[in-house]
Each structure stands twice: as C-alpha cells, then as structure tokens.
Design a protein around this motif. Structure first.
Motif, PDB file in Angstrom:
ATOM      1  N   GLY A   1      29.642  27.527 -27.432  1.00 46.32           N
ATOM      2  CA  GLY A   1      29.070  26.560 -28.350  1.00 46.32           C
ATOM      3  C   GLY A   1      29.171  25.117 -27.908  1.00 46.32           C
ATOM      4  N   LEU A   2      29.470  24.881 -26.624  1.00 45.22           N
ATOM      5  CA  LEU A   2      29.538  23.506 -26.123  1.00 45.22           C
ATOM      6  C   LEU A   2      28.130  22.917 -26.044  1.00 45.22           C
ATOM      7  N   ARG A   3      28.021  21.655 -26.306  1.00 40.03           N
ATOM      8  CA  ARG A   3      26.715  20.999 -26.265  1.00 40.03           C
ATOM      9  C   ARG A   3      26.463  20.310 -24.930  1.00 40.03           C
ATOM     10  N   ALA A   4      27.525  20.000 -24.184  1.00 41.51           N
ATOM     11  CA  ALA A   4      27.373  19.310 -22.896  1.00 41.51           C
ATOM     12  C   ALA A   4      28.430  19.830 -21.925  1.00 41.51           C
ATOM     13  N   VAL A   5      28.140  19.691 -20.638  1.00 41.04           N
ATOM     14  CA  VAL A   5      29.067  20.116 -19.588  1.00 41.04           C
ATOM     15  C   VAL A   5      29.138  19.028 -18.526  1.00 41.04           C
ATOM     16  N   PRO A   6      30.266  18.942 -17.804  1.00 43.52           N
ATOM     17  CA  PRO A   6      30.369  17.967 -16.720  1.00 43.52           C
ATOM     18  C   PRO A   6      29.593  18.451 -15.496  1.00 43.52           C
ATOM     19  N   VAL A   7      28.887  17.543 -14.842  1.00 41.99           N
ATOM     20  CA  VAL A   7      28.097  17.894 -13.665  1.00 41.99           C
ATOM     21  C   VAL A   7      28.221  16.803 -12.611  1.00 41.99           C
ATOM     22  N   VAL A   8      27.947  17.191 -11.390  1.00 46.02           N
ATOM     23  CA  VAL A   8      27.743  16.250 -10.294  1.00 46.02           C
ATOM     24  C   VAL A   8      26.308  16.446  -9.832  1.00 46.02           C
ATOM     25  N   VAL A   9      25.556  15.373  -9.761  1.00 45.78           N
ATOM     26  CA  VAL A   9      24.135  15.436  -9.408  1.00 45.78           C
ATOM     27  C   VAL A   9      23.968  15.058  -7.946  1.00 45.78           C
ATOM     28  N   ARG A  10      23.268  15.903  -7.211  1.00 43.73           N
ATOM     29  CA  ARG A  10      22.980  15.606  -5.812  1.00 43.73           C
ATOM     30  C   ARG A  10      21.525  15.939  -5.514  1.00 43.73           C
ATOM     31  N   ASP A  11      20.933  15.157  -4.650  1.00 46.28           N
ATOM     32  CA  ASP A  11      19.576  15.440  -4.179  1.00 46.28           C
ATOM     33  C   ASP A  11      19.674  16.423  -3.017  1.00 46.28           C
ATOM     34  N   LEU A  12      19.237  17.634  -3.244  1.00 50.72           N
ATOM     35  CA  LEU A  12      19.334  18.688  -2.240  1.00 50.72           C
ATOM     36  C   LEU A  12      17.975  19.323  -2.029  1.00 50.72           C
ATOM     37  N   SER A  13      17.680  19.659  -0.772  1.00 53.87           N
ATOM     38  CA  SER A  13      16.465  20.417  -0.475  1.00 53.87           C
ATOM     39  C   SER A  13      16.668  21.856  -0.923  1.00 53.87           C
TER      40      SER A  13
END
Length: 297
Positions: free
Chosen positions: A97-109
């Motif tokens: 029931g979590l509404r958000a999660v921690p992420v790391v964003v990277r530009d990947l092919s």
C-alpha cells in the motif's frame, strides 16, 4: 560465424560488473517517485515472481519501507519512468500500500538497461535456475563477443582446453568474480547442462515456472514418457510422486537382451551353475553370436 567486435560493450559491462550491482546507490541521493508512475521493464529477466515470497517482502516493506532504491530510466517523451532493476521491490511496495518508492534515475540505452537488469538479478539468491542460466549465457555472449547460441559450445571448449583462448578465460574469471556466483568452470559443469534437457521441459521452466528439481526428474524419463510426467509436474505433483512414476516406467521397460547376456557373462557363479548340457548350448549360442558379429563387422 565471425565474432562481433565486443570492445565497446565489454567496457561498459565490465564497469557495471566491477560495481558489483548496478543499483549500489550509497553515494547517490535517491528521489521519491509515485509507484503509479513506474512501468515494469520489457527487459525484465525474471520470468516468475513467487507469490509467497512477494507477500513476505511486502510485509517487510510495510514495516520498514523500501531500503534499497530502484534503478529507473526516463520513458520517451517524459511520460513516467521504466524500472530497470527492482521490480520485486516495486510489486511488494504496491502490495504493502505504499504510494511512493525511492529511486535513482539514470539515462540508459536499451542494451545498458538489459545488462543492468541481468547483473542485478544475478545478485539475488532466489533466482530460478533457468533464469540464472539464460542470464549468464547472455552476459557471457557479450563478454566474449559471441552469439548466445554459440556460448555453450565455447564454454565447454574453454573448460577442456583453456590454453587455446587464454584471453577469454581471463574475461570469464573477471565476469564471474564480479557477479559473485561462483566460478565459471563450476557454472559450466553444474548448471549449463540444463540447456541440454528436452525442449518441452525448458519451455515449461521458462513459461510456466516449473522448478529445477521437478524438471530434472522429467528430463530423466524415457523420451516417450516425458509428456506424461510433464503434465503431472505442471498439475502439482511432488518430486516424490514424479520419481515413483518414473520408477514405474523403468519397471515396465522390457529387459535388454544384450545387457542381460553381458551381466551373465560377468557373473562367474552363474556360468559355473550351468549343467553340462546347458553349458554346451551356451557355448554354441555364443559361437554363433561371435560369427554373426564378425560378419557384421
């Protein structure tokens, strides 16, 4: 088939593996994204998610949150993000029931995302054997610059004659050291053989989640009876039940006359127990057999 030039991919993959996990984000500041804005990757190498294990993870996530950030990449057009690594955590977060999660964003092919997902999943202890084998073969194909279908044959050559391609051996050692899943020689001797199992068994493992131990029993059955055992396995039969059925196949199998004769000739007590008449008959038959085999040769 000529080998593709793997230098560019090898360098990127080597850096990825050297980092041990593509989502090691201890030196990066994660951000929070809505679970609804994330999309599973089309390169997800894990074909099946164990529901019981997922519920257990969801309970942990509900109590402690998502401790390891997901690795994601922007979708084209800025319409959300695609999960590169961490789909199990995302699924568990949704269950909790979590509404958000921690992420790391990277530009990947696409290729970088595929490699990252493979390496991240190979770090997990609960990976299915068939997924592990397919993922490892895919990574080895890129490290050695070979089509995936040529990898098993090359690995067997390298195990038996490592001196012929020392540079390939060095690359394999570096890859497996980084992955932390044992040695490449152990992989070849103990797990790669799965790919020699009958195609229907491999399909059941890949598409229906048939477990390794059950699949091994089915693969050991006579070719004409594998379909029956496979149906039982997919229908929920236990390993003990499959083995019992396999033994019944073997009991029903007609005795091999050549095997019976060979065993009898090796047993001196059985020969000595023959009477004079039976011994002469046996000698006549053996002489005839020797003549027939000699003519056939």
């Amino acid at each position: 088939m000529p080998r593709r030039d793997p230098d560019a991919r090898r360098g990127a993959l080597g850096a990825l593996v050297a980092n041990l996990t593509p989502v090691d984000t201890r030196e990066e500041s994660p951000r929070e994204l809505s679970v609804e804005s994330l999309t599973p990757s089309r390169f997800q190498p894990r074909r099946h998610f164990d529901e019981a294990a997922l519920r257990d993870l969801a309970a942990s996530v509900g109590d402690r949150g998502v401790l390891q950030p997901l690795l994601v990449r922007p979708l084209p057009g800025g319409d959300g993000h695609e999960i590169v690594a961490g789909e199990r955590r995302w699924r568990a977060a949704k269950l909790a029931g979590l509404r958000a999660v921690p992420v790391v964003v990277r530009d990947l092919s696409d290729e970088e995302a595929q490699d990252a997902a493979a390496v991240e999943n190979l770090q997990r202890a609960d990976l299915d054997v068939i997924d592990e084998v397919d993922l490892t073969v895919a990574l080895v194909s890129r490290v050695l610059g070979l089509p995936a279908e040529e990898v098993p044959a090359r690995l067997h050559v390298l195990v038996n004659r490592p001196g012929e391609h020392p540079e390939d051996v060095t690359r394999l050692e570096a890859l497996f050291t980084g992955l932390g899943r044992g040695t490449w020689t152990s992989f070849v001797k103990n797990k790669l053989r799965v790919l020699r199992w009958p195609a229907p068994v491999l399909t059941a493992m890949r598409e229906h989640g048939l477990g390794y131990s059950l699949a091994g029993v089915v693969a050991a059955a006579p070719e004409g009876r594998q379909g029956e055992l496979l149906d039982l396995a997919l229908g929920g039969a236990t390993k003990a039940e499959l083995r019992e059925r396999l033994l019944s196949f073997r009991k029903d199998k007609p005795a091999d006359p050549a095997a019976l004769v060979a065993r009898a000739l090796r047993d001196r007590r059985r020969l000595d127990a023959l009477g004079a008449k039976e011994r002469r008959r046996a000698e006549t038959l053996l002489g005839e057999l020797a003549r027939l085999l000699g003519e056939a040769g």
